[in-house]
Scaffold this motif. Sequence first.
Motif, PDB file in Angstrom:
ATOM      1  N   HIS A  59      20.625  66.252  61.314  1.00 11.09           N
ATOM      2  CA  HIS A  59      20.613  65.824  59.919  1.00 11.09           C
ATOM      3  C   HIS A  59      19.241  65.281  59.523  1.00 11.09           C
ATOM      4  CE1 HIS A  59      21.687  63.818  56.187  1.00 11.09           C
ATOM      5  NE2 HIS A  59      21.229  62.686  56.672  1.00 11.09           N
ATOM      6  N   GLU A  60      18.603  64.530  60.408  1.00 10.40           N
ATOM      7  CA  GLU A  60      17.281  63.967  60.114  1.00 10.40           C
ATOM      8  C   GLU A  60      16.220  65.057  60.045  1.00 10.40           C
ATOM      9  OE1 GLU A  60      18.091  59.614  62.203  1.00 10.40           O
ATOM     10  OE2 GLU A  60      17.188  61.239  63.346  1.00 10.40           O
ATOM     11  N   LEU A  61      16.322  66.053  60.917  1.00  7.95           N
ATOM     12  CA  LEU A  61      15.384  67.177  60.870  1.00  7.95           C
ATOM     13  C   LEU A  61      15.516  67.936  59.553  1.00  7.95           C
ATOM     14  CD1 LEU A  61      15.717  68.524  64.519  1.00  7.95           C
ATOM     15  CD2 LEU A  61      13.647  67.561  63.493  1.00  7.95           C
ATOM     16  N   LYS A  62      16.739  68.131  59.105  1.00 11.16           N
ATOM     17  CA  LYS A  62      16.955  68.839  57.844  1.00 11.16           C
ATOM     18  C   LYS A  62      16.521  68.004  56.650  1.00 11.16           C
ATOM     19  CE  LYS A  62      20.606  72.064  59.184  1.00 11.16           C
ATOM     20  NZ  LYS A  62      21.964  72.554  58.882  1.00 11.16           N
ATOM     21  N   THR A  63      16.475  66.678  56.833  1.00 15.15           N
ATOM     22  CA  THR A  63      15.981  65.818  55.763  1.00 15.15           C
ATOM     23  C   THR A  63      14.471  65.956  55.604  1.00 15.15           C
ATOM     24  OG1 THR A  63      17.755  64.216  56.117  1.00 15.15           O
ATOM     25  CG2 THR A  63      15.798  63.424  54.962  1.00 15.15           C
ATOM     26  N   LEU A  64      13.757  66.040  56.713  1.00 12.56           N
ATOM     27  CA  LEU A  64      12.298  66.118  56.677  1.00 12.56           C
ATOM     28  C   LEU A  64      11.778  67.534  56.468  1.00 12.56           C
ATOM     29  CD1 LEU A  64      11.319  63.671  59.578  1.00 12.56           C
ATOM     30  CD2 LEU A  64      11.202  63.250  57.122  1.00 12.56           C
ATOM     31  N   PHE A  65      12.564  68.536  56.852  1.00 10.06           N
ATOM     32  CA  PHE A  65      12.075  69.915  56.797  1.00 10.06           C
ATOM     33  C   PHE A  65      13.072  70.814  56.063  1.00 10.06           C
ATOM     34  CE2 PHE A  65       9.964  67.922  60.335  1.00 10.06           C
ATOM     35  CZ  PHE A  65       8.663  68.384  60.238  1.00 10.06           C
ATOM     36  N   ARG A  66      12.537  71.660  55.182  1.00  8.94           N
ATOM     37  CA  ARG A  66      13.377  72.632  54.478  1.00  8.94           C
ATOM     38  C   ARG A  66      13.958  73.628  55.477  1.00  8.94           C
ATOM     39  NH1 ARG A  66      10.434  75.838  51.403  1.00  8.94           N
ATOM     40  NH2 ARG A  66       8.367  75.050  51.983  1.00  8.94           N
ATOM     41  N   SER A  67      13.145  74.023  56.433  1.00  7.68           N
ATOM     42  CA  SER A  67      13.578  74.865  57.543  1.00  7.68           C
ATOM     43  C   SER A  67      12.540  74.755  58.642  1.00  7.68           C
ATOM     44  CB  SER A  67      13.753  76.325  57.101  1.00  7.68           C
ATOM     45  OG  SER A  67      12.514  76.862  56.676  1.00  7.68           O
ATOM     46  N   TYR A  68      12.917  75.108  59.852  1.00 11.91           N
ATOM     47  CA  TYR A  68      11.980  75.014  60.971  1.00 11.91           C
ATOM     48  C   TYR A  68      12.322  76.064  62.019  1.00 11.91           C
ATOM     49  CZ  TYR A  68      15.849  72.146  62.719  1.00 11.91           C
ATOM     50  OH  TYR A  68      17.087  71.690  63.081  1.00 11.91           O
ATOM     51  N   TYR A  69      11.282  76.440  62.783  1.00 17.43           N
ATOM     52  CA  TYR A  69      11.437  77.470  63.808  1.00 17.43           C
ATOM     53  C   TYR A  69      11.692  76.877  65.197  1.00 17.43           C
ATOM     54  CZ  TYR A  69       9.387  80.480  60.210  1.00 17.43           C
ATOM     55  OH  TYR A  69       9.149  81.163  59.045  1.00 17.43           O
ATOM     56  N   SER A  70      11.004  75.772  65.489  1.00 17.26           N
ATOM     57  CA  SER A  70      11.129  75.210  66.840  1.00 17.26           C
ATOM     58  C   SER A  70      10.877  73.716  66.814  1.00 17.26           C
ATOM     59  CB  SER A  70      10.140  75.887  67.804  1.00 17.26           C
ATOM     60  OG  SER A  70       8.800  75.638  67.400  1.00 17.26           O
ATOM     61  N   VAL A  71      11.461  73.029  67.818  1.00 13.37           N
ATOM     62  CA  VAL A  71      11.285  71.584  67.979  1.00 13.37           C
ATOM     63  C   VAL A  71      11.064  71.287  69.459  1.00 13.37           C
ATOM     64  CG1 VAL A  71      12.304  69.298  67.667  1.00 13.37           C
ATOM     65  CG2 VAL A  71      12.826  71.110  66.025  1.00 13.37           C
ATOM     66  N   GLN A  72       9.966  70.589  69.780  1.00 13.00           N
ATOM     67  CA  GLN A  72       9.705  70.150  71.149  1.00 13.00           C
ATOM     68  C   GLN A  72       9.665  68.626  71.158  1.00 13.00           C
ATOM     69  OE1 GLN A  72       6.341  72.109  73.018  1.00 13.00           O
ATOM     70  NE2 GLN A  72       6.680  73.988  71.841  1.00 13.00           N
ATOM     71  N   VAL A  73      10.437  68.022  72.064  1.00 14.21           N
ATOM     72  CA  VAL A  73      10.605  66.572  72.070  1.00 14.21           C
ATOM     73  C   VAL A  73      10.107  65.991  73.390  1.00 14.21           C
ATOM     74  CG1 VAL A  73      12.252  64.670  71.853  1.00 14.21           C
ATOM     75  CG2 VAL A  73      12.615  66.780  70.561  1.00 14.21           C
ATOM     76  N   THR A  74       9.322  64.906  73.296  1.00 18.34           N
ATOM     77  CA  THR A  74       8.827  64.199  74.478  1.00 18.34           C
ATOM     78  C   THR A  74       9.065  62.708  74.305  1.00 18.34           C
ATOM     79  OG1 THR A  74       7.092  65.853  74.825  1.00 18.34           O
ATOM     80  CG2 THR A  74       6.829  63.728  75.943  1.00 18.34           C
ATOM     81  N   ASP A  75       9.697  62.100  75.296  1.00 16.83           N
ATOM     82  CA  ASP A  75       9.897  60.644  75.334  1.00 16.83           C
ATOM     83  C   ASP A  75       8.889  60.093  76.329  1.00 16.83           C
ATOM     84  OD1 ASP A  75      10.652  58.025  75.689  1.00 16.83           O
ATOM     85  OD2 ASP A  75      12.765  58.443  76.012  1.00 16.83           O
ATOM     86  N   TRP A  76       7.973  59.226  75.880  1.00 15.89           N
ATOM     87  CA  TRP A  76       6.916  58.762  76.779  1.00 15.89           C
ATOM     88  C   TRP A  76       6.582  57.301  76.522  1.00 15.89           C
ATOM     89  CZ3 TRP A  76       1.524  58.508  74.823  1.00 15.89           C
ATOM     90  CH2 TRP A  76       1.432  58.771  73.462  1.00 15.89           C
ATOM     91  N   ALA A  77       6.082  56.664  77.566  1.00 15.19           N
ATOM     92  CA  ALA A  77       5.609  55.277  77.463  1.00 15.19           C
ATOM     93  C   ALA A  77       4.228  55.309  76.837  1.00 15.19           C
ATOM     94  CB  ALA A  77       5.583  54.631  78.845  1.00 15.19           C
ATOM     95  N   ALA A  78       4.183  55.163  75.521  1.00 16.52           N
ATOM     96  CA  ALA A  78       2.970  55.448  74.760  1.00 16.52           C
ATOM     97  C   ALA A  78       1.885  54.401  74.954  1.00 16.52           C
ATOM     98  CB  ALA A  78       3.311  55.579  73.278  1.00 16.52           C
ATOM     99  N   TYR A  79       2.252  53.120  74.904  1.00 16.95           N
ATOM    100  CA  TYR A  79       1.269  52.044  74.975  1.00 16.95           C
ATOM    101  C   TYR A  79       1.998  50.748  75.306  1.00 16.95           C
ATOM    102  CZ  TYR A  79       3.034  51.635  70.198  1.00 16.95           C
ATOM    103  OH  TYR A  79       3.853  51.552  69.110  1.00 16.95           O
ATOM    104  N   PRO A  80       1.279  49.727  75.752  1.00 20.02           N
ATOM    105  CA  PRO A  80       1.940  48.464  76.098  1.00 20.02           C
ATOM    106  C   PRO A  80       2.600  47.805  74.896  1.00 20.02           C
ATOM    107  CG  PRO A  80      -0.258  48.556  77.048  1.00 20.02           C
ATOM    108  CD  PRO A  80      -0.155  49.701  76.091  1.00 20.02           C
ATOM    109  N   HIS A  81       3.649  47.043  75.178  1.00 18.81           N
ATOM    110  CA  HIS A  81       4.257  46.194  74.146  1.00 18.81           C
ATOM    111  C   HIS A  81       3.443  44.906  74.108  1.00 18.81           C
ATOM    112  CE1 HIS A  81       7.359  44.551  71.546  1.00 18.81           C
ATOM    113  NE2 HIS A  81       7.316  43.454  72.269  1.00 18.81           N
ATOM    114  N   TYR A  82       2.586  44.808  73.111  1.00 17.39           N
ATOM    115  CA  TYR A  82       1.613  43.722  73.076  1.00 17.39           C
ATOM    116  C   TYR A  82       2.272  42.388  72.715  1.00 17.39           C
ATOM    117  CZ  TYR A  82      -1.856  47.400  73.393  1.00 17.39           C
ATOM    118  OH  TYR A  82      -2.602  48.466  73.825  1.00 17.39           O
TER     119      TYR A  82
END
Length: 264
Positions: A175-198
């Motif tokens: 539902h959130e993808l359809k809210t942001l995009f009229r249509s889409y071909y592909s989605v690649q998802v990465t969960d990562w430890a981006a930076y310290p919690h300061y």
Amino acid sequence: MSLAGAQSNLWAVEGGNKLICSNLLKLARTNLVEARVTSVSLHGSENKALYQVKYEQDKEQGLSFYDIVVIAAPLHQGMTNVSFENFEPPIKDFPGQYHHTITSIIHGYLNSSYFGFDDPKLFPFASILTTDLPNLFFNSIENICPVNISDGFRRKQPQEAAIWKVFSQEPLIKHELKTLFRSYYSVQVTDWAAYPHYDASVTVPSIVLHDNLYYVNGIEWAASSMEMAAVAAKNVALLSYNRWFQYLDMIDQKDLMHKVKTEL
């Protein structure tokens, strides 16, 4: 630094920024052992430290001895799972946690009407940043602009299918993808430890953990980026070289802070 990941003039290496590391390894003519380090233990006499590094490679155990060891991985609350043995005082995980970010790379048509622009051609933004609003399901959206030698630099127009990078706290549902995009071909998802919690109570770890045992990633707790990591790596290389060859006048330079302020 807080906006570095969302600015519109960012550049990347074609084929991935990881090529910077692999090509630096080639230039340095290093002997790369692709394995997972499990422990670093202190050996040798009081006058000369010697480090035993144990590692796992293809489900087999291995070990090597080194005069100098550089830790280039976060040592905060089990991020790396490397144990340190025979050190006094003991070397333990540093306090603090890393902030996890969900990165979604989406190839599709942005829904400009969601942002108040019914005509996609009038959509003026390449990057969208958000504040801490309740019920908002994304942190930022950025148009990833392709750059290559043959085509040069050309940003996709809003009415065209483009590559978008979306930062969020949780994986985007359909539902959130359809809210942001009229249509889409592909989605690649990465969960990562981006930076310290300061946090103001968390201090920056020392760059020297023991004689000839150095730590690069502590600088992330001042600011986290590839550029900061490069600064830390250069500092460690210079420090370890000068300490090893006893060039002590290059380490504790007289009036160093005065020289730095003058150059700035």
